[in-house]
Scaffold this motif. Structure first.
Motif, PDB file in Angstrom:
ATOM      1  N   ALA A   8       0.840  -1.207   0.000  1.00 35.76           N
ATOM      2  CA  ALA A   8       0.000   0.000   0.000  1.00 35.76           C
ATOM      3  C   ALA A   8       0.870   1.250   0.000  1.00 35.76           C
ATOM      4  N   ALA A   9       1.917   1.241   0.815  1.00 38.51           N
ATOM      5  CA  ALA A   9       2.827   2.393   0.864  1.00 38.51           C
ATOM      6  C   ALA A   9       3.457   2.635  -0.502  1.00 38.51           C
ATOM      7  N   ASP A  10       3.885   1.566  -1.166  1.00 42.21           N
ATOM      8  CA  ASP A  10       4.492   1.699  -2.495  1.00 42.21           C
ATOM      9  C   ASP A  10       3.494   2.226  -3.515  1.00 42.21           C
ATOM     10  N   ASP A  11       2.276   1.702  -3.487  1.00 45.73           N
ATOM     11  CA  ASP A  11       1.249   2.140  -4.434  1.00 45.73           C
ATOM     12  C   ASP A  11       0.898   3.613  -4.232  1.00 45.73           C
ATOM     13  N   ILE A  12       0.760   4.017  -2.991  1.00 38.17           N
ATOM     14  CA  ILE A  12       0.410   5.406  -2.696  1.00 38.17           C
ATOM     15  C   ILE A  12       1.557   6.335  -3.083  1.00 38.17           C
ATOM     16  N   ALA A  13       2.798   5.907  -2.829  1.00 36.37           N
ATOM     17  CA  ALA A  13       3.959   6.717  -3.216  1.00 36.37           C
ATOM     18  C   ALA A  13       4.029   6.865  -4.732  1.00 36.37           C
ATOM     19  N   THR A  14       3.694   5.808  -5.457  1.00 37.27           N
ATOM     20  CA  THR A  14       3.676   5.867  -6.915  1.00 37.27           C
ATOM     21  C   THR A  14       2.625   6.862  -7.401  1.00 37.27           C
ATOM     22  N   CYS A  15       1.458   6.848  -6.783  1.00 37.82           N
ATOM     23  CA  CYS A  15       0.409   7.823  -7.133  1.00 37.82           C
ATOM     24  C   CYS A  15       0.890   9.247  -6.872  1.00 37.82           C
ATOM     25  N   SER A  16       1.575   9.432  -5.765  1.00 42.75           N
ATOM     26  CA  SER A  16       2.113  10.750  -5.431  1.00 42.75           C
ATOM     27  C   SER A  16       3.094  11.217  -6.503  1.00 42.75           C
ATOM     28  N   ASP A  17       3.994  10.328  -6.903  1.00 45.27           N
ATOM     29  CA  ASP A  17       4.968  10.669  -7.938  1.00 45.27           C
ATOM     30  C   ASP A  17       4.277  10.995  -9.263  1.00 45.27           C
ATOM     31  N   ASP A  18       3.253  10.217  -9.615  1.00 48.24           N
ATOM     32  CA  ASP A  18       2.512  10.462 -10.856  1.00 48.24           C
ATOM     33  C   ASP A  18       1.810  11.821 -10.826  1.00 48.24           C
ATOM     34  N   LEU A  31       2.751  14.423  -9.146  1.00 44.57           N
ATOM     35  CA  LEU A  31       3.779  15.459  -9.288  1.00 44.57           C
ATOM     36  C   LEU A  31       4.189  15.634 -10.747  1.00 44.57           C
ATOM     37  N   ILE A  32       4.277  14.548 -11.487  1.00 39.77           N
ATOM     38  CA  ILE A  32       4.622  14.628 -12.910  1.00 39.77           C
ATOM     39  C   ILE A  32       3.542  15.389 -13.671  1.00 39.77           C
ATOM     40  N   VAL A  33       2.288  15.074 -13.393  1.00 35.00           N
ATOM     41  CA  VAL A  33       1.171  15.763 -14.061  1.00 35.00           C
ATOM     42  C   VAL A  33       1.180  17.248 -13.695  1.00 35.00           C
ATOM     43  N   ALA A  34       1.378  17.548 -12.421  1.00 36.54           N
ATOM     44  CA  ALA A  34       1.394  18.947 -11.978  1.00 36.54           C
ATOM     45  C   ALA A  34       2.517  19.723 -12.661  1.00 36.54           C
ATOM     46  N   GLU A  35       3.676  19.089 -12.779  1.00 46.10           N
ATOM     47  CA  GLU A  35       4.805  19.748 -13.428  1.00 46.10           C
ATOM     48  C   GLU A  35       4.541  19.968 -14.912  1.00 46.10           C
ATOM     49  N   ALA A  36       3.909  19.005 -15.555  1.00 48.26           N
ATOM     50  CA  ALA A  36       3.575  19.147 -16.978  1.00 48.26           C
ATOM     51  C   ALA A  36       2.590  20.299 -17.186  1.00 48.26           C
ATOM     52  N   ILE A  37       1.598  20.395 -16.311  1.00 47.19           N
ATOM     53  CA  ILE A  37       0.628  21.486 -16.408  1.00 47.19           C
ATOM     54  C   ILE A  37       1.321  22.823 -16.183  1.00 47.19           C
ATOM     55  N   SER A  57      -2.890  26.872 -13.628  1.00 43.56           N
ATOM     56  CA  SER A  57      -1.896  27.054 -12.562  1.00 43.56           C
ATOM     57  C   SER A  57      -2.476  26.661 -11.216  1.00 43.56           C
ATOM     58  N   SER A  58      -3.734  27.012 -11.010  1.00 40.20           N
ATOM     59  CA  SER A  58      -4.413  26.629  -9.776  1.00 40.20           C
ATOM     60  C   SER A  58      -4.536  25.114  -9.662  1.00 40.20           C
ATOM     61  N   ARG A  59      -4.859  24.475 -10.763  1.00 40.01           N
ATOM     62  CA  ARG A  59      -4.978  23.003 -10.762  1.00 40.01           C
ATOM     63  C   ARG A  59      -3.621  22.346 -10.494  1.00 40.01           C
ATOM     64  N   ALA A  60      -2.569  22.911 -11.066  1.00 43.62           N
ATOM     65  CA  ALA A  60      -1.224  22.368 -10.832  1.00 43.62           C
ATOM     66  C   ALA A  60      -0.875  22.450  -9.351  1.00 43.62           C
ATOM     67  N   LYS A  61      -1.204  23.555  -8.704  1.00 41.40           N
ATOM     68  CA  LYS A  61      -0.959  23.701  -7.266  1.00 41.40           C
ATOM     69  C   LYS A  61      -1.780  22.690  -6.477  1.00 41.40           C
ATOM     70  N   ASP A  62      -3.034  22.474  -6.900  1.00 44.92           N
ATOM     71  CA  ASP A  62      -3.888  21.485  -6.231  1.00 44.92           C
ATOM     72  C   ASP A  62      -3.309  20.079  -6.354  1.00 44.92           C
ATOM     73  N   PHE A  63      -2.803  19.742  -7.549  1.00 43.44           N
ATOM     74  CA  PHE A  63      -2.197  18.422  -7.750  1.00 43.44           C
ATOM     75  C   PHE A  63      -0.956  18.254  -6.877  1.00 43.44           C
ATOM     76  N   LYS A  64      -0.174  19.319  -6.756  1.00 45.16           N
ATOM     77  CA  LYS A  64       1.023  19.241  -5.905  1.00 45.16           C
ATOM     78  C   LYS A  64       0.637  19.044  -4.444  1.00 45.16           C
ATOM     79  N   MET A  65      -0.416  19.716  -4.008  1.00 43.93           N
ATOM     80  CA  MET A  65      -0.877  19.557  -2.632  1.00 43.93           C
ATOM     81  C   MET A  65      -1.379  18.134  -2.402  1.00 43.93           C
ATOM     82  N   LEU A  66      -2.144  17.614  -3.352  1.00 39.56           N
ATOM     83  CA  LEU A  66      -2.650  16.248  -3.246  1.00 39.56           C
ATOM     84  C   LEU A  66      -1.493  15.243  -3.234  1.00 39.56           C
ATOM     85  N   ALA A  67      -0.491  15.488  -4.045  1.00 41.78           N
ATOM     86  CA  ALA A  67       0.684  14.613  -4.068  1.00 41.78           C
ATOM     87  C   ALA A  67       1.381  14.621  -2.707  1.00 41.78           C
TER      88      ALA A  67
END
Length: 106
Positions: free
Chosen positions: A23-33, A35-41, A60-70
């Motif tokens: 579970a920790a690995d899966d959640i960390a992978t989601c976090s990394d993903d 961050l990649i999406v937020a950076e692309a945006i 820009s607001s959505r990118a910040k939201d994705f970073k917070m969620l990550a």
């Protein structure tokens, strides 16, 4: 004669460690993903001519939201890692694990 399936405490602990670790690995992978999406945006917002000014603010607001969620996902992943350490006996049972710590920026 009826045989009962008995699960030893060690077997149960090993199974729990494996599940929490996965579970920790899966959640960390989601976090990394995320961050990649937020950076692309964020990068697409910086390119001239790719988005209008109205959309740039929203994106820009959505990118910040994705970073917070990550960050929240990363914190939850660390929580599960702490549980794994506790189950494995690597840390003392009296140590309190941080519930709402924010992830460090990488």
């Amino acid at each position: 004669m009826v045989y009962k399936n008995k699960i030893s405490r060690e077997s149960e602990t090993e199974s729990s460690i494996q599940l929490f670790s996965e579970a920790a690995d899966d959640i960390a992978t989601c976090s990394d993903d995320l961050l990649i999406v937020a950076e692309a945006i964020a990068q697409s917002c910086q390119m001239i001519g790719t988005t209008g000014d109205d959309y740039r603010e929203v994106l820009s607001s959505r990118a910040k939201d994705f970073k917070m969620l990550a960050g929240l996902y990363k914190a939850r992943s660390r929580r599960f890692e702490g549980i794994v350490e506790r189950l494995a006996g690597d840390i003392d049972d009296n140590v309190e694990l941080a519930e709402n710590s924010l992830a460090d920026k990488e």
